[in-house]
Every structure is written in C-alpha cells, then in structure tokens.
Design an enzyme around this catalytic site. Structure first.
Site: not given
Lengths: 323, 696
Positions: B215, B200, B114, B21, B90, B480, B163, B203, B160
């Site tokens: 509400c 990582c 892509k 992307g 991708d 990790c 992933a 972490c 995101n």
C-alpha cells in the site's frame, strides 16, 4: 560547483564512481596533474587507478630500460623483446596507460628526477615517487614545498610482503563527515625530513615495527651508497649492527625492530604483486581524496604487511607542533 | 623467504575464478603476476630435486614453467608446461559503465564476453599462463560438484547473493576452499571458507533485500524511492512487460474501484489511436484519475498530506511537435532511441521540472511504441536501457510531484531503480590483493593464518585494512550443518507455489529444487521429467498445502533438496492462521537459521535496515548489480560464549563492521575485552543474542 559540467561521455564512463564521490569531485579530478617516478609494480598499480579515475594528466618519469625484474610485477608491458627494446620503462607504460582511458593525457618526461628544478614541479598538483634513496625523497619533498601552491607529495615503497606510503599535504583543510555531522578540520603535515627526525622515544609505544625497520634499511643503503633495493642477505649482519646503533642512539628497545623483519626486507627486495595492488590501491584512494577534497586523508604514514594482514596508519609528527 | 613460498604454492595450482567484473579483472591480473613472482630465484635445480617432500617440482626456464617429475630414483625426469591453471566463469558482457574500473576492457569490447576478453587481455602481459574462459552462468548444470572438485581453490568476485550462495554450496559439497569477496565504494571484505574449519558463506543469515508494503507503493508513497518502485515495478511493467503478470497498479484504497474490470482496458492501446493521445490518456489515468480515486477515501489522508492529481493538459497544453522524426529513421540503432536526446535534454544530473518530466514521459512512451514495438509485452526494466530509465525517471518524478516529494535527476533515479552499487577501481584492487594473499595461504594449507579482512573508509584502531580471525562453522547453519528449519505458514491458504517461490527459491536460494513429504514427491525441477510428471507437479503448485496429494499440515516435516548444489534441508511445518501484512509480507516465517534479529535496545546498532539497505530495493536478484559487500555498522556487545580474538588492537573504542548492501551481516561485534587486555572480542550470531548476556 566548480568549472564546467561533465560531458555526456564522462558521465557515462564515470557513472559508478560519481556515485561514490560526486560530480564535483569528478570535475576536480579531471583538472588535476600528476607526476610519478619509478615505474615498478606499485606505481603501475597506482597509475592504473588514477587513470581509470579520470585525472587530467599523468606524467611518467623513468628512463631505465626494461629488465626482467622490472617486468616481474608490471602488467603494463608485454614480455616481448620486440616491443620492449629501445624504449624506456616510462615510454612502455605510457603506451599501455593511454589505452586505459582516452580522456586522460599520459606523457613521459625524460631526464633525471633530481635534476628537475623547483619550477618543474609547479606544473603538478601531486608528485609520487617510488624506490628513491633517502636523499632523493628529502630533495623532491623540499622542492615541492618551495612552491607557493600546494603540491601534494607521496613516497611509496614495497619490499617483500611489506609496503610503506608517506604523505605530505603540507597544510590541508577538509570537511570530516561522520553520520550527520560535518566538522571542519585542518591538518598540518611535517615534511619527510621533519617526520623521520622525530625522536623515536617520543613516538607512541605501538608504532608499527615496519616504520623503524624501513628507516634502518634506508639509512643502511644511504650510508653504503646503494641504490634502493641494492641489498642482499650478505648485508644482514651489517644491517643488524646499524639497527643496534640507531636503537641505542634513539634509546629504543631493540625488540621494536625484530631481526626477522629486517631479514625479510633485506632478502625480499622484489615487489610482491598482491602487496603492489593493495599499496597502489590505498595510494590511489589517498591521491583521489586529496585532489577532490572528499574524505579523510591519511596522516602521514601507511604500512601494510601481508604476514599479519594489517593496513595501519601512523601519525609520525612532532607531538608539540608550533602553533 | 616468504615470496618464494608463495610462488611455490601457487605454481601448478588449479584455480577457479567466478566473476570477471570489477573485482574479477583486478584479481585475474594480480593472480597472473603472482604466478611469476620468483622468475630467477632458483638456478640450482638439483637442490630442489633433493627436496623429497613431494615429487613434483616447478622450475622456471625463460618465460615457461616446466614441471620436473622425479621418476623415483631421482634421475628419470619428464618435462611438461606448468604454471597457474586458471578457469574463469562470467555470464556478463561488457558495458560502458564497467570501463571506469574493469581495466582489462576497452570501449571497443562493449558487448563482448567479459570472461573471454579478460583472458585475452591478461595473455598480453603473461602469454604463458593457462586461462580457460566460460561465457556462462555459474549456476548452469555443467558446473556441478564434479567440475568444482578439480580445483584447489575457488575465488569469488561476484555481484549477487544468489550466485554467491550457489557457489558456497558447491564448494561445501566438493570440499574445495572458497575465498569470497565484495566491495561497495571504499568498503570491502575478503573471507575464507573451508568446510569444517571456518564458517561457510551462509553461516550468518543474509537479510533479504528491502521490500516495501504494497500500500505504500500503490497509495501512500512518502519517499522518492517509493515512486521509483511504483514507476518501475508497476507502471513500466504494466505498459511494456508481460500483461498477464499480476500487477497492483490499480489497487486503490477504496474497494469499489478494485472490482472494476474495466480498469485494465485503460492500458490497452487502440490500433487507431494516436500515440501521443494514448500517452496522455495513460498519464491522466495514473496521475489524475487514480489520485482522485485515492483522495475519495478520506480515511487514508487523515494524518497524511493529500496528493494532488495532475492532468497532462494542465502541464502540457499543446500537442508535442514531431521532433522525434529523425529517430524513427534510425532503424538500425533502435536501442539508442532516447527521449532526452530528442527533447534536447543533456545533463543527466539535472533535475527536470514537472513539464520536462511530462515531456519525457510522453516522448519515451512514443519512442517505445514507434521504435521498439516488437519488444512491448516482453520488456523488463534494465538499468542499461536508457529509454526505460528515462520513462521510469519521468513517471517517478511526476508521481513525486503529485505527493509533494522532492524530484530527482535521471542519474539518481537510475541508481535507485537499477540498484546500482557504488564502485571504484581502488577498492577492487585492494580486495583482489587480499584475495590472492588468502588464496596462497589456502594453497599452502596454512590454516592458522587465514584471515577475514575488512577494508574500511574511516580508520578503526589506526587500521584501514583490518584482519580478523575466521569464525568456526555455525552449528545451527542449515547449509553447512544439517540443522532443520521451521516454517510458520497458513497451510489452508498458502499454495505450494508460494512455498516454492518465497521460501525454497528466495530464502533457501535453491536453483533446481525437489520437495518431498516422507517418500512422496510433491515437486521437482529437471530436464529429464516426463510430461505427465510435469503436469502433475504444475497441478500441485496451485494447490494449498493441506490439500496436496500428501497433505502438508502442522507437524509435517518437509525435505527440500537441490541435487546440483547437493544441498538438503528439512523444514518443520507449523500452522499459523494470521500474519502481519506489514511485518510479515510473505505470509510465512522461516526460522532456525535465518532467524530475524531480535529487537535491540542499543540505538546505535544497525540491523541492516538503516542506511545500509537504502540502496537495495525490491528488485529481482538478477537485476541487482553489486560488486560488493561491506557496510560499516555500529558498535557491539560481547558474548562470553563466543569470544574470538582479533589480532591485537591498541585502543578500546568499540568498532563494528559488516557487510553488504543487501547482504548485511547484521551483527558483527568487536569490542575490547577490558582495559588491560588487548584481546578484542567478536561475536556475530544474531540468533545467539537472545540467549547471551552482555558484558557490563
């Protein structure tokens, strides 16, 4: 609000960036005219960025023929003799850039940059030159400054893992936004000549070593009558000698310009693609800021060295400006 | 020289890029160019062959890389093609709104993969590079640990959290270094994660996307975003989505109405009913009747402004003319159906008045029922579905009008509803450059010089690009290191399903989990399960924890495992009766690793709930589009226990940076140690904060 509204097509294409800088800035961008010289890797990156951003027009100047060196950091030209032969660098880049964004007019101006008169630059809002000699930088900067309107002037150079940007926006007013506060600011930029004439002694102690090193290389190439980048390891002793002289004249401790750094700049004259992307990206952002009036513009040098990974802004101007 | 070393390291390297992307396109280009950095630097091949440290040498001949293999005696050589070997994954296809920055794509590519288009585009300027594209989700089971093991480095250009976490775990399991990245507007960051050497990706706790109390959404909206969430997650889902999904649309503050079974029928469309009549009926129900009902509960409005019921006939007395006639004919182009187009509204930046919103509401609903009838019942909101955006904008605006909240344009509403993250080409280009620089260091195993780098919008210590030494692994990271977590939960009321959805999937980010209590399997996901097993697990999902075949109560230790990610987690269960509905909406609290940030006295400190998360709404992770990760945060404190050096800063004002729209690193602190010393200290452990003292 200025000018007419954006078209539906523009709103759809520029959706994500309008969310960054607003519709107003987008309209200003679409009315701006940019001139670039020196179609190597860094300028190629810059052109990509502003064509995508949606400037009004982009004019390319570079009559050189394609060489393998020119191809090395350039993603706009296929390494294919059938395509490249008979065309200049600028023409080949134009063909690719045109595809990036059909809404931007990309054209080529033939001729020697230094032969263009003052009135030629009047057509542009922004002039960016790359890999130019010291004399050319001063000359083009002065021509831009002679015009009644402001023509923003930038120089950019990448050597080895390092890059340098110089900015001259002359007198520039903008609104500085911090959290909820907005302050009206006015910046007064020196010309390239004025900036490099500032005595080194009077600069802050922490000024980037690259600033000094680039000036030494520039002076060396000028004195030897070389084109930018026409330098190699055999020149190192002469470069180091020049450094010593300049440091003495400027009363600067020689340790501010490490020999290892000069050695890198002398031997690695080729552009390093990741640095092209970084410098071309910063330059693109600065030009977009200057056109749109959104964001704090940098004053007046930017340096990046991938060895330490820092991207630093330096303000090299006379500490006691005429008020 | 430096550039030579770079290119030698990168030649023949096998690299996996995840994401083609915004960052991906830039990265692919810069990597491909870097591969050919030193086209002519070596003519003297024999010199290279004398170099005995390795027996494989890359040599450039024309435009083709050839690998010269030293046969051992220095004479016998075999030749093969060699260059950078790239794999690219991708799952997305190209959209128009990508074209302003994903420069490898053109208008004519819209709708195509892509990964595949990006490969073809790069081959145009670097024909000999090897790129293997996958139009697939990186979470697919074929991208397992063995797949990851073949690479020298993984480069992420993802959008995101889900992933990113998945790739992080695979990299840890496969012991392959990861270079992670993200951008938002002018902000960006690049980090390096090498197992055992640096932290990582997980972490540091990643705050969950902002959610709103039920509400607030159903009864007492006070901001436009609340209206958008209502329009998208409740009304749109109710009308066009899965009817069987739980939906709080009719939850009102008076309990009497809640019990009414008839309310659902309101949303049924009678076969003989005129569509406009149906639309008007829905309109009156949700913007009129429901508001009247809410008003009847006076308690609610004691300290609030009362909303105003809005009825369709008051705003739009006349039946709308059949302007959409020509749209109905265009059966081949159903997705292009647009209420704005048929109403002659052009500028998405305009704010429509109540009447225009009402027209768009009715018109969009009509277009769904006439042109896209088949999709009704299966639709979920998609920011690229114009008609859906139009409907949600109109509904949100009408609700906003009712609650006296300022209305917004379709452009703004779309940004909020779609969780759209601001994105520009320049930041992506810069970040891609930084990724390549770090990738080269990783390939050279130049561990000492790894840096995390932040791109800032405003300079800090004169820097726009700020490198920071990477942190050591967090010893209490449950990903990790093998640190157990603890979970407070009501074991008599929470079902296994709640635990799976809210903890195992949402918090731990597992893709195909397996849950064990000692040796008893409580739950499992997989392709190879028997039918009776599936039935058994499904039955378990509906049971409360304490009534499972192997009961889970206070003191139980659960083991949760994801076989694909090779990630195991032990969770210590603590029973707790009550939870605060507003502060603990999940009805359970996981701690240990994702420990919530302790309250700060420092007013300037942002903990991720401020502006930084304003863009992240409670949408499903799959719907978010984030090219990104950085967010400026505030100032900080220094903890003596975890001093870290920042490469020399020259002045002393405290800076702080941190991450992402929905993945904000809550709490990274940078501060000058003292006036003389130029070391700058960093501390970033939220969980450590409570234990440590601040420096004066």
């Amino acid at each position: 609000m200025v000018g007419e509204e954006l078209t539906e097509q523009e709103t759809a294409l520029y959706d994500r960036q309008i969310r960054v800088w607003g519709a107003d800035a987008q309209r200003r961008l679409s009315k701006s005219h940019i001139l670039v010289y020196g179609m190597k890797g860094t300028i190629t990156e810059f052109c990509k960025n502003i064509v995508l951003a949606g400037v009004g027009s982009l004019t390319l100047v570079d009559d050189r023929a394609v060489t393998e060196e020119a191809l090395s950091a350039n993603f706009l030209m296929p390494p294919d003799e059938n395509v490249c032969s008979g065309k200049t660098l600028a023409e080949l880049c134009r063909d690719s850039l045109n595809e990036f964004n059909p809404m931007v007019r990309v054209s080529v101006e033939k001729g020697d940059l230094t032969s263009f008169g003052v009135e030629f630059f009047d057509k542009f809002d922004v002039v960016v030159i790359s890999f130019c000699s010291l004399a050319t930088k001063k000359l083009i900067n002065e021509r831009c400054r002679k015009l009644s309107k402001r023509v923003s002037f930038y120089t950019v150079d990448c050597r080895d893992c390092c890059g340098e940007i110089f900015v001259d926006l002359q007198k520039y007013n903008y609104a500085m936004k911090r959290l909820d506060e907005t302050t009206e600011c006015e910046l007064q930029y020196p010309s390239f000549q004025e900036a490099i004439s500032v005595p080194w002694r009077s600069l802050p102690r922490k000024v980037s070593k690259l600033y000094f090193a680039m000036r030494v290389i520039e002076r060396f190439e000028e004195a030897e009558g070389r084109k930018p980048g026409e330098i190699c390891i055999e020149d190192l002793p002469a470069v180091l000698k020049l450094k010593k002289e300049i440091c003495e004249a400027q009363s600067l401790n020689e340790s501010h310009i490490p020999n290892a750094l000069l050695e890198r700049l002398v031997t690695g004259t080729r552009e390093f693609p990741p640095v092209c992307a970084i410098i071309g990206g910063i330059l693109g952002q600065e030009v977009i800021k200057a056109i749109s009036g959104k964001g704090d513009p940098l004053k007046n040098f930017f340096f990046f060295d991938s060895v330490d990974g820092k991207g630093i802004i330096e303000d090299i101007s006379d500490p006691t400006p005429k008020r | 020289m430096a550039s030579l070393q770079h290119s030698q390291a990168i030649k023949g390297a096998k690299v996996l890029m995840v994401g083609a992307g915004g960052i991906g396109c830039e990265l692919l280009k810069t990597l491909a160019l870097s591969d050919f950095q030193d086209i002519h630097i070596r003519e003297d091949v024999t010199d290279w062959l004398n170099y005995k440290a390795a027996n494989v040498f890359p040599v450039m001949v024309g435009w083709v890389f050839i690998k010269v293999r030293d046969g051992g005696d220095g004479r016998e050589c075999s030749y093969e093609m060699l260059g950078l070997i790239l794999y690219l994954i991708d799952m997305d296809t190209i959209e128009v709104s990508n074209l302003n920055r994903q420069f490898l794509f053109r208008q004519s590519h819209v709708g195509q993969s892509k990964a595949k288009v990006a490969r073809d585009a790069v081959l145009r300027f670097r024909p000999h590079i090897s790129i293997t594209p996958y139009h697939a989700n990186v979470k697919d089971s074929n991208f397992n640990v063995d797949f990851f093991k073949q690479f020298n480095v993984i480069l992420n250009g993802l959008d995101n959290l889900d992933a990113r976490r998945h790739v992080n775990r695979l990299c840890l399991a496969a012991e392959v270094p990861l270079v992670e990245s993200g951008t938002t507007g002018f902000l960006g960051q690049v980090t390096v994660h090498v197992k055992g050497k640096t932290e990582c990706y997980e972490c540091q706790p990643k705050p969950a996307p902002k959610t709103y109390p039920v509400c607030t959404i159903t009864s007492t909206p006070s901001k436009f975003v609340h209206c958008v969430v209502w329009a998208k997650d409740l009304l749109f889902a109710k009308l066009f989505g899965d009817k069987n999904q739980d939906n709080d649309l009719n939850v009102r503050s008076n309990d009497a109405a809640r019990s009414s079974k008839n309310v659902d029928d309101v949303f049924e469309w009678g076969e003989n009913e005129d569509i406009e009549q149906y639309g008007r009926r829905i309109y009156d129900h949700v913007f009129g009747y429901n508001i009247e009902q809410a008003l009847s509960n006076e308690e609610t409005w004691k300290n609030r402004n009362k909303p105003r019921p809005i009825y369709c006939r008051d705003v739009l007395p006349d039946i709308m003319t059949q302007r959409n006639g020509n749209n109905v004919d265009k059966t081949d182009d159903l997705l292009s159906a647009s209420a704005m187009a048929s109403l002659g509204l052009k500028n998405p930046q305009d704010i429509w008045c109540l009447m225009e919103n009402t027209k768009v509401f009715i018109e969009a609903l009509k277009l769904f029922f006439t042109n896209r009838r088949k999709e009704i019942g299966n639709l979920s909101f998609d920011k690229d579905d114009l008609l859906a955006v139009e409907f949600v904008t109109a509904a949100a605006n009408i609700r906003a009008a009712s609650f006296n909240i300022p209305l917004q344009s379709l452009f703004e509403a779309k940004g909020i509803a779609g969780n759209i993250v601001h994105a520009v080409a320049t930041t992506n280009a810069i970040v891609a450059g930084l990724i390549v620089i770090e990738a080269i260091k990783v390939l050279k195993k130049d561990t000492e010089s790894y840096r995390m780098t932040y791109c800032l919008e405003h300079p800090s210590k004169k820097m726009l690009l700020m490198p920071v030494e990477p942190f050591e692994p967090n010893k209490s990271c449950c990903v990790c290191s093998e640190t157990p977590l603890s979970l407070e939960i009501n074991t008599h009321r929470s079902k296994l399903r709640d635990f799976v959805e809210k903890i195992v999937k949402a918090k731990l980010g597992m893709n195909s989990p397996l849950i064990m209590h000692a040796t008893a399997l409580l739950y499992e996901v997989g392709d190879d399960l028997e039918e009776d097993e599936i039935a058994n697990y499904n039955a378990n999902l509906e049971k409360v924890l304490s009534e499972l075949p192997s009961p889970v109560t206070g003191g139980t230790m659960l083991t949760v495992e994801d076989l694909q990610q090779e990630f195991t987690c032990n969770i210590h269960i603590k029973h707790r009766e009550e939870f605060d509905e507003e502060k603990e909406p999940d009805g359970m609290v996981l701690s240990g690793w994702t420990q919530a940030l302790p309250e700060k006295k420092d007013a300037k400190t942002s903990n991720g709930n401020g502006a930084s998360t304003s863009k992240s709404l409670p949408t499903k992770p799959g719907n978010t589009e984030i090219d990104t990760e950085v967010k400026e945060i505030s100032d900080g404190t220094v903890s003596p226990g975890t001093k870290r050096k920042l490469s020399e800063f020259s002045d002393g004002s405290p800076v702080d940076h941190s991450s992402d729209v929905d993945e904000t690193r809550n709490n990274k602190k940078i501060q000058k140690h003292d006036d003389e010393d130029e070391l700058v200290m960093l501390d970033h452990w939220d969980s450590d904060m409570s234990k440590k003292q601040r420096l004066p």
